[in-house]
Motif scaffolding. Sequence first.
Motif, PDB file in Angstrom:
ATOM      1  N   GLU A  94       0.825  -1.203   0.000  1.00  0.00           N
ATOM      2  CA  GLU A  94       0.000   0.000   0.000  1.00  0.00           C
ATOM      3  C   GLU A  94       0.861   1.257   0.000  1.00  0.00           C
ATOM      4  O   GLU A  94       0.556   2.236  -0.693  1.00  0.00           O
ATOM      5  CB  GLU A  94      -0.925  -0.010   1.221  1.00  0.00           C
ATOM      6  N   GLU A  95       1.937   1.224   0.777  1.00  0.00           N
ATOM      7  CA  GLU A  95       2.836   2.372   0.828  1.00  0.00           C
ATOM      8  C   GLU A  95       3.495   2.610  -0.531  1.00  0.00           C
ATOM      9  O   GLU A  95       3.599   3.748  -0.993  1.00  0.00           O
ATOM     10  CB  GLU A  95       3.914   2.145   1.895  1.00  0.00           C
ATOM     11  N   ALA A  96       3.937   1.517  -1.170  1.00  0.00           N
ATOM     12  CA  ALA A  96       4.571   1.645  -2.488  1.00  0.00           C
ATOM     13  C   ALA A  96       3.578   2.187  -3.513  1.00  0.00           C
ATOM     14  O   ALA A  96       3.928   3.023  -4.356  1.00  0.00           O
ATOM     15  CB  ALA A  96       5.107   0.282  -2.932  1.00  0.00           C
ATOM     16  N   ALA A  97       2.321   1.711  -3.446  1.00  0.00           N
ATOM     17  CA  ALA A  97       1.293   2.187  -4.383  1.00  0.00           C
ATOM     18  C   ALA A  97       0.998   3.661  -4.154  1.00  0.00           C
ATOM     19  O   ALA A  97       0.802   4.430  -5.120  1.00  0.00           O
ATOM     20  CB  ALA A  97       0.027   1.353  -4.217  1.00  0.00           C
ATOM     21  N   ALA A  98       0.966   4.073  -2.889  1.00  0.00           N
ATOM     22  CA  ALA A  98       0.699   5.476  -2.569  1.00  0.00           C
ATOM     23  C   ALA A  98       1.830   6.373  -3.075  1.00  0.00           C
ATOM     24  O   ALA A  98       1.582   7.463  -3.616  1.00  0.00           O
ATOM     25  CB  ALA A  98       0.522   5.637  -1.061  1.00  0.00           C
ATOM     26  N   LYS A  99       3.072   5.921  -2.917  1.00  0.00           N
ATOM     27  CA  LYS A  99       4.215   6.700  -3.395  1.00  0.00           C
ATOM     28  C   LYS A  99       4.187   6.829  -4.915  1.00  0.00           C
ATOM     29  O   LYS A  99       4.474   7.892  -5.472  1.00  0.00           O
ATOM     30  CB  LYS A  99       5.516   6.043  -2.943  1.00  0.00           C
ATOM     31  N   LYS A 100       3.827   5.744  -5.580  1.00  0.00           N
ATOM     32  CA  LYS A 100       3.748   5.764  -7.039  1.00  0.00           C
ATOM     33  C   LYS A 100       2.658   6.721  -7.514  1.00  0.00           C
ATOM     34  O   LYS A 100       2.843   7.487  -8.466  1.00  0.00           O
ATOM     35  CB  LYS A 100       3.474   4.349  -7.554  1.00  0.00           C
ATOM     36  N   LYS A 101       1.518   6.691  -6.842  1.00  0.00           N
ATOM     37  CA  LYS A 101       0.411   7.571  -7.198  1.00  0.00           C
ATOM     38  C   LYS A 101       0.770   9.025  -6.949  1.00  0.00           C
ATOM     39  O   LYS A 101       0.443   9.910  -7.764  1.00  0.00           O
ATOM     40  CB  LYS A 101      -0.828   7.188  -6.376  1.00  0.00           C
ATOM     41  N   LEU A 102       1.453   9.280  -5.834  1.00  0.00           N
ATOM     42  CA  LEU A 102       1.875  10.641  -5.501  1.00  0.00           C
ATOM     43  C   LEU A 102       2.865  11.167  -6.526  1.00  0.00           C
ATOM     44  O   LEU A 102       2.760  12.321  -6.981  1.00  0.00           O
ATOM     45  CB  LEU A 102       2.498  10.656  -4.106  1.00  0.00           C
ATOM     46  N   ALA A 103       3.826  10.315  -6.905  1.00  0.00           N
ATOM     47  CA  ALA A 103       4.816  10.730  -7.907  1.00  0.00           C
ATOM     48  C   ALA A 103       4.138  11.016  -9.246  1.00  0.00           C
ATOM     49  O   ALA A 103       4.489  11.983  -9.938  1.00  0.00           O
ATOM     50  CB  ALA A 103       5.866   9.636  -8.069  1.00  0.00           C
ATOM     51  N   SER A 104       3.170  10.203  -9.620  1.00  0.00           N
ATOM     52  CA  SER A 104       2.445  10.404 -10.870  1.00  0.00           C
ATOM     53  C   SER A 104       1.651  11.698 -10.836  1.00  0.00           C
ATOM     54  O   SER A 104       1.617  12.456 -11.827  1.00  0.00           O
ATOM     55  CB  SER A 104       1.513   9.216 -11.119  1.00  0.00           C
ATOM     56  N   ALA A 105       1.020  11.987  -9.693  1.00  0.00           N
ATOM     57  CA  ALA A 105       0.237  13.216  -9.557  1.00  0.00           C
ATOM     58  C   ALA A 105       1.136  14.445  -9.624  1.00  0.00           C
ATOM     59  O   ALA A 105       0.797  15.445 -10.265  1.00  0.00           O
ATOM     60  CB  ALA A 105      -0.536  13.197  -8.242  1.00  0.00           C
ATOM     61  N   ARG A 106       2.291  14.373  -8.971  1.00  0.00           N
ATOM     62  CA  ARG A 106       3.231  15.496  -9.011  1.00  0.00           C
ATOM     63  C   ARG A 106       3.697  15.778 -10.426  1.00  0.00           C
ATOM     64  O   ARG A 106       3.777  16.930 -10.858  1.00  0.00           O
ATOM     65  CB  ARG A 106       4.421  15.190  -8.111  1.00  0.00           C
ATOM     66  N   LEU A 107       4.012  14.715 -11.161  1.00  0.00           N
ATOM     67  CA  LEU A 107       4.464  14.873 -12.536  1.00  0.00           C
ATOM     68  C   LEU A 107       3.373  15.497 -13.397  1.00  0.00           C
ATOM     69  O   LEU A 107       3.632  16.399 -14.207  1.00  0.00           O
ATOM     70  CB  LEU A 107       4.873  13.520 -13.113  1.00  0.00           C
ATOM     71  N   ALA A 108       2.133  15.023 -13.207  1.00  0.00           N
ATOM     72  CA  ALA A 108       1.023  15.556 -13.986  1.00  0.00           C
ATOM     73  C   ALA A 108       0.795  17.030 -13.693  1.00  0.00           C
ATOM     74  O   ALA A 108       0.541  17.836 -14.608  1.00  0.00           O
ATOM     75  CB  ALA A 108      -0.242  14.758 -13.682  1.00  0.00           C
ATOM     76  N   ILE A 109       0.891  17.423 -12.413  1.00  0.00           N
ATOM     77  CA  ILE A 109       0.706  18.823 -12.032  1.00  0.00           C
ATOM     78  C   ILE A 109       1.822  19.683 -12.600  1.00  0.00           C
ATOM     79  O   ILE A 109       1.593  20.805 -13.082  1.00  0.00           O
ATOM     80  CB  ILE A 109       0.638  18.954 -10.495  1.00  0.00           C
ATOM     81  N   GLN A 110       3.054  19.170 -12.561  1.00  0.00           N
ATOM     82  CA  GLN A 110       4.188  19.908 -13.132  1.00  0.00           C
ATOM     83  C   GLN A 110       3.996  20.145 -14.621  1.00  0.00           C
ATOM     84  O   GLN A 110       4.283  21.226 -15.146  1.00  0.00           O
ATOM     85  CB  GLN A 110       5.482  19.139 -12.876  1.00  0.00           C
ATOM     86  N   GLN A 111       3.505  19.139 -15.324  1.00  0.00           N
ATOM     87  CA  GLN A 111       3.276  19.269 -16.756  1.00  0.00           C
ATOM     88  C   GLN A 111       2.169  20.270 -17.041  1.00  0.00           C
ATOM     89  O   GLN A 111       2.282  21.079 -17.994  1.00  0.00           O
ATOM     90  CB  GLN A 111       2.909  17.894 -17.336  1.00  0.00           C
ATOM     91  N   LEU A 112       1.097  20.275 -16.242  1.00  0.00           N
ATOM     92  CA  LEU A 112       0.027  21.255 -16.416  1.00  0.00           C
ATOM     93  C   LEU A 112       0.518  22.671 -16.129  1.00  0.00           C
ATOM     94  O   LEU A 112       0.165  23.610 -16.844  1.00  0.00           O
ATOM     95  CB  LEU A 112      -1.136  20.903 -15.486  1.00  0.00           C
ATOM     96  N   THR A 113       1.326  22.772 -15.071  1.00  0.00           N
ATOM     97  CA  THR A 113       1.867  24.086 -14.721  1.00  0.00           C
ATOM     98  C   THR A 113       2.765  24.626 -15.813  1.00  0.00           C
ATOM     99  O   THR A 113       2.720  25.827 -16.166  1.00  0.00           O
ATOM    100  CB  THR A 113       2.663  24.011 -13.413  1.00  0.00           C
ATOM    101  N   SER A 114       3.562  23.732 -16.394  1.00  0.00           N
ATOM    102  CA  SER A 114       4.481  24.126 -17.469  1.00  0.00           C
ATOM    103  C   SER A 114       3.692  24.606 -18.696  1.00  0.00           C
ATOM    104  O   SER A 114       4.032  25.623 -19.313  1.00  0.00           O
ATOM    105  CB  SER A 114       5.368  22.957 -17.854  1.00  0.00           C
ATOM    106  N   LYS A 115       2.601  23.918 -19.030  1.00  0.00           N
ATOM    107  CA  LYS A 115       1.784  24.299 -20.179  1.00  0.00           C
ATOM    108  C   LYS A 115       1.059  25.626 -19.926  1.00  0.00           C
ATOM    109  O   LYS A 115       0.938  26.463 -20.822  1.00  0.00           O
ATOM    110  CB  LYS A 115       0.756  23.215 -20.479  1.00  0.00           C
ATOM    111  N   ALA A 116       0.608  25.818 -18.674  1.00  0.00           N
ATOM    112  CA  ALA A 116      -0.130  27.033 -18.345  1.00  0.00           C
ATOM    113  C   ALA A 116       0.750  28.272 -18.357  1.00  0.00           C
ATOM    114  O   ALA A 116       0.291  29.392 -18.590  1.00  0.00           O
ATOM    115  CB  ALA A 116      -0.792  26.881 -16.977  1.00  0.00           C
ATOM    116  N   SER A 117       2.057  28.089 -18.099  1.00  0.00           N
ATOM    117  CA  SER A 117       2.972  29.223 -18.042  1.00  0.00           C
ATOM    118  C   SER A 117       3.492  29.660 -19.397  1.00  0.00           C
ATOM    119  O   SER A 117       4.219  30.633 -19.506  1.00  0.00           O
ATOM    120  CB  SER A 117       4.131  28.886 -17.107  1.00  0.00           C
TER     121      SER A 117
END
Length: 268
Positions: free
Chosen positions: A244-267
């Motif tokens: 569960e911890e590994a899955a949560a870390k993977k999901k968190l990393a994926s969410a961070r990457l997605a937010i970074q990509q959205l932020t980059s496109k918005a800027s």
Amino acid sequence: MTTSSRPTCTPVQFYIDTPLYEKFIFNNGNDVEPINILFFDQPFDAFCESCNKHTIFQRINDNGRPSDSSDWIDYPRRTATFRCSRDPHHLLFFLVKIDAEERSLEKIGQYPSLATLSMYDVKQYQTVLAKDTFRELTKAIGLAAHGVGIGSFVYLRRIFEGLVEEAHVEAMVQPDWDEELYGKSRMGEKIELLAEYLPSFLVENKSMYGILSKGIHELSEDVCLAAFPVVKVGIEIILDAKIEEAAAKKKLASARLAIQQLTSKASR
């Protein structure tokens, strides 16, 4: 051979989880429990070796209960066959010995083996265990399935120690870590020092290590064998938490990457 004065398992546990040659003795007047085991005919979920997945099984023989509840002791042995709901050619076979004098039941044969039925459910732990450690887990299950209690405890203790050592490696790089104190500590104290790096279940049940160690040095084969399912479940709960911890870390990393990509496109 392990002996129990009364069954502490359900009919499904008797057939699917109990090692061969574990004997259950019933007191005079207690005919309900052995009848429920011998003539169990309810559908249940179990691993099908041919389907390579879990499925629902249903009994296909001995469905009729005896008219006199005490008649269960009149048979020297009984068979139980269960059919896979996906394919009628996929079957589970069990042979049970009945001792009228002792008023006991003992599973003396089955196919597929207990190890085969158990192994599928632990495959998921390959993602959080090193290859050698996972092999030790399968060896522990295999030994217990063949009636070797102390040997199975040896492997479970090695797995437990390995989980603690993983946390130790993570903690020792921290600037405030006291390696000298850790080296002088007993296992229970080490677990307390590593509490923030270990699954909470392991910390709360650190006494498991004492049980495993006592099993290796003091307890009999029968006692270790009877305790194996409980200790194994404890190890599995710890590994479930790591998954569960590994899955949560993977999901968190994926969410961070997605937010970074959205932020980059918005800027832009």
